[in-house]
Design a protein around this motif. Structure first.
Motif, PDB file in Angstrom:
ATOM      1  N   HIS A  42       0.843  -1.137  -0.298  1.00 27.15           N
ATOM      2  CA  HIS A  42       0.057   0.038  -0.104  1.00 27.15           C
ATOM      3  C   HIS A  42       0.764   1.356  -0.192  1.00 27.15           C
ATOM      4  O   HIS A  42       0.581   2.197   0.522  1.00 27.15           O
ATOM      5  CB  HIS A  42      -0.950   0.095   1.123  1.00 27.15           C
ATOM      6  CG  HIS A  42      -1.883  -1.235   1.204  1.00 27.15           C
ATOM      7  ND1 HIS A  42      -2.674  -1.324   0.295  1.00 27.15           N
ATOM      8  CD2 HIS A  42      -1.813  -2.289   2.275  1.00 27.15           C
ATOM      9  CE1 HIS A  42      -3.317  -2.743   0.966  1.00 27.15           C
ATOM     10  NE2 HIS A  42      -2.823  -3.077   1.775  1.00 27.15           N
ATOM     11  N   TRP A  60       4.940  -4.496  -5.070  1.00 27.38           N
ATOM     12  CA  TRP A  60       3.963  -4.068  -6.173  1.00 27.38           C
ATOM     13  C   TRP A  60       3.109  -5.538  -6.570  1.00 27.38           C
ATOM     14  O   TRP A  60       3.831  -6.737  -6.780  1.00 27.38           O
ATOM     15  CB  TRP A  60       4.678  -3.614  -7.294  1.00 27.38           C
ATOM     16  CG  TRP A  60       4.932  -2.226  -7.137  1.00 27.38           C
ATOM     17  CD1 TRP A  60       4.882  -1.275  -5.807  1.00 27.38           C
ATOM     18  CD2 TRP A  60       5.404  -1.227  -8.230  1.00 27.38           C
ATOM     19  NE1 TRP A  60       5.317   0.052  -6.143  1.00 27.38           N
ATOM     20  CE2 TRP A  60       5.445   0.103  -7.228  1.00 27.38           C
ATOM     21  CE3 TRP A  60       5.466  -1.012  -9.312  1.00 27.38           C
ATOM     22  CZ2 TRP A  60       5.974   1.332  -8.028  1.00 27.38           C
ATOM     23  CZ3 TRP A  60       5.906   0.212  -9.952  1.00 27.38           C
ATOM     24  CH2 TRP A  60       6.196   1.176  -9.463  1.00 27.38           C
ATOM     25  N   PRO A  61       1.905  -5.275  -7.054  1.00 30.65           N
ATOM     26  CA  PRO A  61       1.270  -6.738  -7.313  1.00 30.65           C
ATOM     27  C   PRO A  61       1.906  -6.949  -8.519  1.00 30.65           C
ATOM     28  O   PRO A  61       2.397  -6.268  -9.417  1.00 30.65           O
ATOM     29  CB  PRO A  61      -0.261  -6.274  -7.290  1.00 30.65           C
ATOM     30  CG  PRO A  61      -0.127  -4.785  -7.622  1.00 30.65           C
ATOM     31  CD  PRO A  61       1.059  -4.217  -7.029  1.00 30.65           C
ATOM     32  N   ASP A  63      -0.675  -8.710 -11.026  1.00 30.94           N
ATOM     33  CA  ASP A  63      -1.704  -8.766 -11.833  1.00 30.94           C
ATOM     34  C   ASP A  63      -1.723  -7.376 -12.406  1.00 30.94           C
ATOM     35  O   ASP A  63      -1.557  -6.294 -11.893  1.00 30.94           O
ATOM     36  CB  ASP A  63      -3.098  -8.763 -11.043  1.00 30.94           C
ATOM     37  CG  ASP A  63      -4.095  -9.006 -11.805  1.00 30.94           C
ATOM     38  OD1 ASP A  63      -4.571 -10.045 -12.582  1.00 30.94           O
ATOM     39  OD2 ASP A  63      -4.932  -7.889 -11.685  1.00 30.94           O
ATOM     40  N   ALA A  65      -4.310  -5.740 -13.887  1.00 27.51           N
ATOM     41  CA  ALA A  65      -5.519  -4.744 -13.355  1.00 27.51           C
ATOM     42  C   ALA A  65      -5.080  -4.408 -11.836  1.00 27.51           C
ATOM     43  O   ALA A  65      -5.393  -2.898 -11.710  1.00 27.51           O
ATOM     44  CB  ALA A  65      -6.795  -5.665 -13.024  1.00 27.51           C
ATOM     45  N   GLU A  66      -4.304  -4.944 -10.994  1.00 32.43           N
ATOM     46  CA  GLU A  66      -3.979  -4.351  -9.669  1.00 32.43           C
ATOM     47  C   GLU A  66      -2.677  -3.452  -9.956  1.00 32.43           C
ATOM     48  O   GLU A  66      -2.736  -2.596  -9.182  1.00 32.43           O
ATOM     49  CB  GLU A  66      -3.634  -5.657  -8.825  1.00 32.43           C
ATOM     50  CG  GLU A  66      -4.711  -6.383  -8.476  1.00 32.43           C
ATOM     51  CD  GLU A  66      -4.160  -7.340  -7.536  1.00 32.43           C
ATOM     52  OE1 GLU A  66      -2.964  -7.650  -7.348  1.00 32.43           O
ATOM     53  OE2 GLU A  66      -4.836  -8.286  -7.031  1.00 32.43           O
ATOM     54  N   SER A  68      -2.554  -1.567 -12.893  1.00 37.96           N
ATOM     55  CA  SER A  68      -3.425  -0.225 -12.996  1.00 37.96           C
ATOM     56  C   SER A  68      -3.841   0.616 -11.926  1.00 37.96           C
ATOM     57  O   SER A  68      -3.824   1.805 -11.853  1.00 37.96           O
ATOM     58  CB  SER A  68      -4.336  -0.608 -14.289  1.00 37.96           C
ATOM     59  OG  SER A  68      -3.680  -1.148 -15.423  1.00 37.96           O
ATOM     60  N   GLU A  69      -4.325  -0.060 -11.148  1.00 34.02           N
ATOM     61  CA  GLU A  69      -5.069   0.503  -9.719  1.00 34.02           C
ATOM     62  C   GLU A  69      -3.976   1.087  -9.092  1.00 34.02           C
ATOM     63  O   GLU A  69      -4.310   2.174  -8.538  1.00 34.02           O
ATOM     64  CB  GLU A  69      -5.710  -0.668  -9.116  1.00 34.02           C
ATOM     65  CG  GLU A  69      -6.649   0.008  -7.833  1.00 34.02           C
ATOM     66  CD  GLU A  69      -7.443  -1.066  -6.980  1.00 34.02           C
ATOM     67  OE1 GLU A  69      -7.847  -0.715  -6.309  1.00 34.02           O
ATOM     68  OE2 GLU A  69      -7.442  -2.276  -7.639  1.00 34.02           O
ATOM     69  N   LEU A  70      -2.865   0.412  -8.733  1.00 33.12           N
ATOM     70  CA  LEU A  70      -1.918   0.837  -8.201  1.00 33.12           C
ATOM     71  C   LEU A  70      -1.210   2.178  -8.558  1.00 33.12           C
ATOM     72  O   LEU A  70      -1.378   3.281  -8.198  1.00 33.12           O
ATOM     73  CB  LEU A  70      -0.554  -0.070  -8.046  1.00 33.12           C
ATOM     74  CG  LEU A  70       0.620   0.580  -7.322  1.00 33.12           C
ATOM     75  CD1 LEU A  70       0.538   1.036  -5.918  1.00 33.12           C
ATOM     76  CD2 LEU A  70       1.881  -0.390  -7.530  1.00 33.12           C
ATOM     77  N   GLN A  73      -4.057   5.000  -8.082  1.00 34.32           N
ATOM     78  CA  GLN A  73      -3.646   5.494  -6.653  1.00 34.32           C
ATOM     79  C   GLN A  73      -2.511   6.368  -6.172  1.00 34.32           C
ATOM     80  O   GLN A  73      -2.727   7.301  -5.573  1.00 34.32           O
ATOM     81  CB  GLN A  73      -3.749   4.199  -5.653  1.00 34.32           C
ATOM     82  CG  GLN A  73      -5.095   3.474  -5.685  1.00 34.32           C
ATOM     83  CD  GLN A  73      -4.845   2.245  -4.949  1.00 34.32           C
ATOM     84  OE1 GLN A  73      -4.155   1.561  -4.731  1.00 34.32           O
ATOM     85  NE2 GLN A  73      -6.216   1.629  -4.846  1.00 34.32           N
TER      86      GLN A  73
END
Length: 522
Positions: A42, A60-61, A63, A65-66, A68-70, A73
């Motif tokens: 996070h 960092w993830p 995936d 999609a994850e 892109s979300e990171l 954020q």
């Protein structure tokens, strides 16, 4: 410091900007407030505006999609840039994160893994410290220069000094937004400046690419300092706050100079008021030898004893005793009157009372023009009367008594002179006004050859209801002779006998003259 300056440091010479496909590559202009290593889950929670985020991407993830979300954020926190060490846990900057950052204008950067993060952090912080130190030194230099300019000069020196040290146009404006001193290049319109100065608060405010700083004097806005936009070399100084510090100090120095100037003006006004009161109250002799010191002071104040003056009386509306608002209004009015007198080229010879202002105006200065300069809003709360021109100390003292007799006949919001008030004063029983009315009409005729015949002609016209045929018969003269006499009377008095007002004045003047001759009036 700016991100572009960080990337110019030796430790960052191998940093590479990441391309996110067709997306923009991010902004290199944001200010870098600090460099911080963030390798925890996070990580967006640990980022703030202006942070140069250094990371290995360890948390960092994987995936897409994850990722892109990171990126989204992180972008929401508006860091200065995100710098990823590669190849490490990640072989390259994830395109999903880079694309989300680029969409928000945040640069995605790659740093060789062999370069220690500690070296980058130390270099950034040392550069920031050097920049802040240089900024403080420059700010102190400007502070000292402005102080010296205030001690050795005036407001124009303060404006010129600030412009020289900032290398940008600087102007001083009044509370009304009107230009006073300095450069005018790029200066916003007076209405814009006035509106911005009227906003609450004393802090500088950005305006039209420049900076406007209010000048406060005794809690009221006395104007403002405007610093125009500079060239690209000055952009860093503007963003770092040098202009803010310099503008605030210059505004303080300007306020101190204005305060000193105001105190001097108040002392001069007090001396002038004391002299005006001395004249009005008849406590000054017309003998320049007997009162040599007083007359020397009079000349310094701008009073010429050989010059004719009218005594003017401005009466203010308000309560007695005056409230604090009334006192403030009176002081503002006195300032307006002094400014108007300077505009008219007259010395500010005035005295301020509880509910009135006394003025000594050169006979060449129009009281109506002064009234106009005060403005309709101010004039609506005042009345102004002025006397006939008088010369010397004794004449001024006599003028005071005349002005006091005129004042009750002028309503609020109007200006009247002695000549305009003869009739109402005479009708109210003012014997001086009655004598003046008689003298204004009969006097010019009595001073010329054949004046008695002219006066008799007017009297006969009055007796025969201004019928020329009957008057000519009563005078036993030809009609052409009567017309000649009428033209002569009109030329000497400046009043046409065809007007009803003039005929009424003549009738009244002849009646008063008859009473005077019969010794009814003392």
């Amino acid at each position: 410091m700016r991100l572009s300056e960080v990337l110019a440091l030796p430790v960052c010479r191998d940093v590479r900007r990441v391309s996110a496909g067709n997306a923009q590559r991010g902004n290199l202009d944001p200010e870098v407030l600090l460099a911080h290593v963030i390798d925890v889950p996070h990580s967006e929670r640990w980022v703030s505006r202006g942070t140069l985020m250094l990371t290995t991407g360890l948390s960092w993830p994987q995936d897409e999609a994850e990722l892109s979300e990171l990126g989204e954020q992180l972008a929401q926190q508006q860091p200065a840039a995100v710098l990823l060490a590669v190849p490490g846990p990640l072989t390259a900057f994830p395109v999903q994160v880079a694309r989300a950052l680029a969409a928000a204008g945040v640069a995605a950067l790659e740093l060789p893994y062999a370069v220690p993060f500690a070296s980058v952090v130390r270099a950034v912080h040392e550069a920031n410290v050097r920049e802040q130190s240089a900024l403080l030194e420059r700010s102190e230099a400007i502070h000292r220069a402005l102080t010296r300019s205030a001690l050795g000069g005036g407001l124009s020196d303060v404006v010129e000094t600030l412009a020289l040290h900032l290398n940008r146009p600087v102007a001083m404006v009044g509370a009304d937004g009107e230009y006073r001193l300095g450069a005018v290049a790029g200066l916003p319109a007076p209405s814009v400046l006035e509106r911005e100065l009227a906003r609450p608060g004393a802090a500088p405010r950005r305006l039209a690419g420049g900076l406007l700083t209010p000048i406060l004097l005794r809690g009221e806005r006395a104007g403002g300092l405007w610093i125009g936009s500079g060239d690209a070399a000055e952009a860093s100084a503007q963003g770092s706050g040098l202009d803010l510090r310099s503008a605030e100090h210059a505004a303080t120095v300007a306020a101190l100079l204005l305060l000193a100037q105001q105190n001097i003006e108040q002392r001069e006004a007090q001396l002038g008021a004391a002299f005006v009161d001395t004249l009005l109250e008849g406590r000054l002799s017309d003998d320049p030898v007997a009162d040599s010191a007083a007359w020397e002071r009079a000349r310094r104040l701008g009073f010429d004893p050989l010059r004719p003056y009218v005594v003017a009386l401005l009466t203010l509306t308000g309560t007695l005793p005056p409230s604090l608002d009334d006192v403030a209004q009176r002081e503002r009015l006195a300032g307006q009157v002094r400014a108007a007198l300077r505009t008219l080229g007259a010395a500010p010879l005035l005295s301020v009372g509880l509910s009135h202002l006394w003025l000594l105006l050169p006979a060449t200065v129009s009281p109506e023009r002064l009234w106009t300069l005060l403005g309709s809003e101010t004039a609506s709360r005042l009345s102004l009367v002025y006397t006939r021109p008088r010369t010397g100390a004794a004449g001024i003292a006599t003028g005071r008594a005349e002005a006091l007799s005129l004042a009750p006949h002028v309503p609020t919001g109007e200006v009247r002179g002695a000549a305009q008030l003869l009739l109402p004063r005479a009708l109210s029983g003012d014997r001086d006004a009655q004598r003046d009315l008689v003298a204004s009409l009969l006097g010019p005729l009595e001073q010329v050859r054949g004046g008695a015949a002219l006066i008799q002609t007017v009297r006969t016209l009055c007796e025969h209801s201004w019928a020329q045929d009957r008057a000519a018969a009563a005078l036993a003269v030809h009609k052409n002779t009567l017309r000649y006499r009428i033209g002569r009377i009109e030329d000497l008095t400046g009043r046409p006998l065809s007007e009803a007002d003039t005929r009424s004045l003549w009738w009244l003047a002849l009646q008063l003259d008859g009473l005077e001759r019969a010794s009814v009036l003392p």
